[in-house]
Design an enzyme around this catalytic site. Structure first.
Site, PDB file in Angstrom:
ATOM      1  N   HIS A 402       0.842  -1.193   0.000  1.00  0.00           N
ATOM      2  CA  HIS A 402       0.000   0.000   0.000  1.00  0.00           C
ATOM      3  C   HIS A 402       0.879   1.245   0.000  1.00  0.00           C
ATOM      4  O   HIS A 402       1.988   1.255   0.555  1.00  0.00           O
ATOM      5  CB  HIS A 402      -0.910   0.013   1.224  1.00  0.00           C
ATOM      6  CG  HIS A 402      -2.020  -0.989   1.160  1.00  0.00           C
ATOM      7  ND1 HIS A 402      -2.862  -1.093   0.088  1.00  0.00           N
ATOM      8  CD2 HIS A 402      -2.417  -1.961   2.041  1.00  0.00           C
ATOM      9  CE1 HIS A 402      -3.733  -2.062   0.302  1.00  0.00           C
ATOM     10  NE2 HIS A 402      -3.475  -2.611   1.471  1.00  0.00           N
ATOM     11  N   CYS A 451      -0.093   2.162  -5.101  1.00  0.00           N
ATOM     12  CA  CYS A 451      -1.015   3.208  -5.549  1.00  0.00           C
ATOM     13  C   CYS A 451      -0.415   4.594  -5.307  1.00  0.00           C
ATOM     14  O   CYS A 451       0.452   4.772  -4.454  1.00  0.00           O
ATOM     15  CB  CYS A 451      -2.347   3.098  -4.815  1.00  0.00           C
ATOM     16  SG  CYS A 451      -3.339   1.694  -5.316  1.00  0.00           S
TER      17      CYS A 451
END
Length: 828
Positions: A402, A451
């Protein structure tokens, strides 16, 4: 077929080694394999193997380590097929090799000797272990001559000499029968080891010890380029000239007795061992024509000078050889975060890190690969990574997990990050780059597989001052304010970025050209077209490539000290044989899946004649490490979660996977328990135990669980709720910095991703700010991820555009004061 075979037993009760052997033969056989067996069984109405069942078996071919034969045998066993039925079918099939695998053998060789390459002066051990109905005896041979005193199952030479190189085989006698083991080749290298230098190959891992050298020759002289590597299995060689394989050049020493100018060029060798592969440095071979005395006099130099002996006119030819770029060393830190405590779990980082580790090692990178790190562990790992860097080193940082991006700065999210998280809970990539620049590295490569959505919970606007260096490359798995995806699969697959990156990583191309080609490949992938596109930012002004050779700099002692620090993270415990009072002997072995994941395997080497059965397992591990009791001491690596390393492990063992070694505070101590039954007391089981201390293996030696040091990368990372400007210490008087080049490969609107417009391929987000993601497919189910932050609400991206590095003209003393104050306000 022997009468001792229990024909009434169901085939799903067959022992794993027997099933594995059957499947290997049936899978590889074309006309007498699993398909033909399925047809034969399909004609028997008792077991009803349909065409749909056969199609399901066929699909196993597409899976990693998939076996259609194993699927077919499992279906047959579930429907009541016995060993007797299977024997009848195999006799109809006419595959004698499979039938032979079902026959109980009076003598069976369990461990075969393995070919190996090692350095003269080291210790050599070749092993051959067998079991039989009667006591077994061993005799080793070198070629066709008996090895003196070679009567043991282990042939040990301590130390080994150059004369010991050759081919070895072991004859095993059991009563009136005997079998020969497979041949094992021993290659002994003559390498001069300098003080403090070590060339031990850990658990047989491939290691390059002899690099080829450049040569300047006359036409007609003998050309010989030589390299060498140690490892198990024995390394294989393929020489290349000007990027093209040289025919029949498959030995360590490539020799051409009468060279011509056609042999002029740049040479390097590809070395492989098992699944590992690496390249030597590339060297120049200059083959100049013989010249007349008149020409030598006209050039005012002697013939010795011309060919480099004197040094005067050798530049005449050497200037025609282009100066090659090189690294003083290559270091890579790979982090894959999957098991998040407060955010969606990920799958692909483990496979991605494993694949990239193997590829980068083939490019002679020193790689530390780590899974599931907390914030403090990540910061300490980065500190150790920075310690390895010095002038001219190629540094590569890969992160999968993440992440988010605010105002042009990228943040990596640890597994223990709270929900929601802020910059103080994460690591800023640009801060790490700043510290790398202070080391005067030759190349800085960042591959960020995460991301890059905006984090609405983080309102800080960092101002990280970077130097002007023309050696920075960022490869982002996705564009700004967009997600990165991993493929949704029941098995283990790569994320989208690494799926295409690993196909290009070994190419001998400038790193930006390589990433350009990866971007083009990704652009053709229908599953993520319009949703994920590789973005490259670079300030690279030279043709730097990951394949560049390593030429150590002047600071040899400093480099050696740092290399020893890196080697700590790869030190495995030595395999050991444990002797128990009952007369049994157990082999305890170790392997590394990642730098913080250890595999332990046990194998019964010898058991007393009056013992009918015995089993050795490990237990009582420290609570610091992660060991699943349900997956310990399994008969196959896959059962204990070892999917990626399984093909490289020895067979007929019990396997245990120990992860999170970075949390180990004390030495790793566990118990080996031997459980056995004797023929005279079949109903009673007897236990013996031994306590084993293997110290701190692999990454545990670096104590990443310690408190974060004050001079760590924490100083250059942002604090929670920091002022709008919380800059780092300035590197020097340079203020006006040129921005990195920005080269997007797609220009779609990444803020407007609608599930109903996605392709049928199923994939998942790989994290975003605060933990975002959705699952997409034909039938969109409930998302297993949290809502995507920053995709709505009119939030803007970086006000200053793409500013890495950013410009600054503020007073340095004032910046330092602001930063120190922010540290005082936000104590960790």
């Amino acid at each position: 077929m022997s009468d001792s075979l229990d024909r009434s037993a169901r085939i799903n009760l067959l022992k794993e080694p027997v099933v594995k052997k059957l499947c290997e033969v049936l899978d590889k056989s074309s006309n007498k394999g699993w398909r033909k067996l399925g047809e034969i069984v399909g004609n028997d109405r008792r077991f009803k193997v349909s065409s749909d069942d056969m199609e399901m078996c066929s699909l196993k071919v597409l899976e990693l380590e998939g076996s259609p034969s194993r699927t077919l045998l499992r279906l047959m066993g579930d429907r009541g097929c016995t060993t007797g039925h299977l024997v009848d079918y195999l006799q109809t099939l006419g595959n004698s090799e499979v039938l032979q695998g079902l026959k109980p053998s009076a003598l069976q060789i369990l461990i075969q000797p393995q070919s190996v390459a090692l350095i003269s002066g080291h210790n050599l051990r070749l092993s051959c272990h067998a079991v039989g109905k009667h006591p077994v005896q061993y005799q080793w041979f070198k070629t066709n001559e008996e090895v003196p005193n070679g009567f043991s199952s282990d042939l040990v030479m301590s130390p080994v000499h150059l004369r010991d190189a050759g081919f070895y085989i072991c004859r095993v006698n059991c009563g009136d029968t005997f079998e020969f083991s497979q041949w094992a080749q021993v290659d002994v290298l003559n390498v001069t080891v300098s003080c403090g230098q070590s060339y031990h190959s850990l658990e047989g891992r491939l290691k390059l010890v002899i690099q080829p050298r450049s040569q300047w020759l006359h036409v007609g002289e003998t050309l010989q380029v030589e390299c060498g590597a140690v490892g198990r299995p024995i390394p294989r060689y393929q020489w290349h000239r000007n990027g093209v394989p040289v025919p029949n050049a498959t030995k360590r020493k490539h020799m051409i007795p009468h060279s011509t100018q056609d042999h002029h060029g740049r040479y390097r060798c590809e070395i492989s061992s098992g699944t590992e592969r690496m390249w030597t440095n590339e060297v120049d071979v200059v083959i100049a024509p013989r010249i007349s005395v008149q020409m030598s006099e006209a050039m005012e130099c002697s013939e010795d000078d011309l060919y480099g002996i004197g040094g005067g006119c050798s530049e005449f030819f050497l200037n025609n050889v282009p100066e090659e770029l090189h690294a003083t060393d290559k270091v890579a830190l790979l982090i894959g975060n999957m098991s998040y405590q407060n955010h969606p779990q990920l799958k692909a980082p483990m496979v991605d890190v494993y694949d990239l580790t193997n590829l980068l090692r083939q490019l002679n990178f020193q790689v530390v690969s780590l899974l599931d790190l907390t914030e403090s562990e990540m910061r300490n790992a980065v500190d150790e990574f920075l310690f390895l860097l010095h002038k001219g080193v190629y540094g590569l940082l890969y992160y999968a997990g993440h992440g988010y991006e605010n105002y042009g700065n990228s943040f990596m999210v640890p597994v223990d990050a709270p929900n929601p998280y802020h910059s103080a809970n994460c690591l800023c990539v640009q801060s790490i780059l700043k510290l790398m620049q202070e080391k005067e590295t030759g190349l800085n490569v960042f591959l960020l597989d995460m991301c890059r959505k905006r984090n609405i919970h983080d309102d800080s606007t960092p101002n990280i001052v970077l130097r002007v260096t023309a050696n920075i490359v960022f490869g982002y798995a996705t564009c700004q304010d967009a997600e990165a995806f991993e493929l949704s699969s029941s098995g283990f697959t790569n994320g989208v970025f690494v799926k295409f990156l690993k196909k290009r990583l070994l190419d001998d191309e400038k790193i930006t050209v390589l990433l350009d080609r990866v971007a083009e490949d990704m652009g053709q992938f229908d599953a993520t077209k319009g949703k994920q596109a590789l973005e490259i930012r670079s300030s690279l002004s030279e043709r730097r490539a990951l394949t560049d050779p390593i030429l150590p700099g002047n600071s040899v002692d400093l480099a050696h000290t740092r290399s020893l620090q890196w080697s700590k993270a790869h030190e495995l415990p030595e395999s050991m044989c444990l002797d128990f009072d009952c007369g049994a002997q157990i082999k305890l072995g170790f392997a590394a899946e990642f730098s913080n994941v250890l595999v332990i395997y046990t194998h019964i080497v010898k058991k007393p004649e009056d013992m009918s059965s015995c089993r050795a397992h490990v237990t009582n591990f420290s609570q610091d490490v992660d060991v699943d009791p349900k997956e310990m001491n399994r008969e196959t690596p896959e059962e204990t979660g070892i999917y990626l390393l399984s093909s490289n492990l020895p067979q007929h063992c019990l396997y245990t996977r120990v992860s999170s070694l970075q949390k180990l505070r004390e030495e790793l101590v566990f118990t080996v328990c031997l459980q056995g039954t004797f023929t005279a007391m079949e109903d009673e089981s007897v236990h013996w135990t031994k306590s084993i201390n293997i110290g701190k293996p692999l990454i545990a030696r670096l104590d990443l669980n310690r408190a974060v040091r004050r001079n760590s990368c924490l100083q250059t990372c942002l604090m929670a709720h920091s002022p709008s400007h919380s800059p780092c210490q300035s590197p020097g008087p340079e203020h006006h910095l040129q921005p990195l080049h920005y080269r997007p490969h797609q220009t779609q609107d990444y803020n407007r991703l609608s599930p109903q417009h996605h392709s049928p391929d199923v994939y998942e987000h790989q994290g975003a700010a605060g933990g975002c993601g959705e699952t997409f497919g034909d039938n969109v189910g409930q998302s297993r991820h949290e809502p995507a932050y920053g995709s709505a609400g009119g939030l803007s991206s970086s006000p200053g555009g793409l500013s890495i590095p950013i410009e600054t003209t503020e007073d340095i003393n004032e910046l330092q004061a602001v930063f120190i104050n922010s540290l005082q306000l936000q104590q960790q």
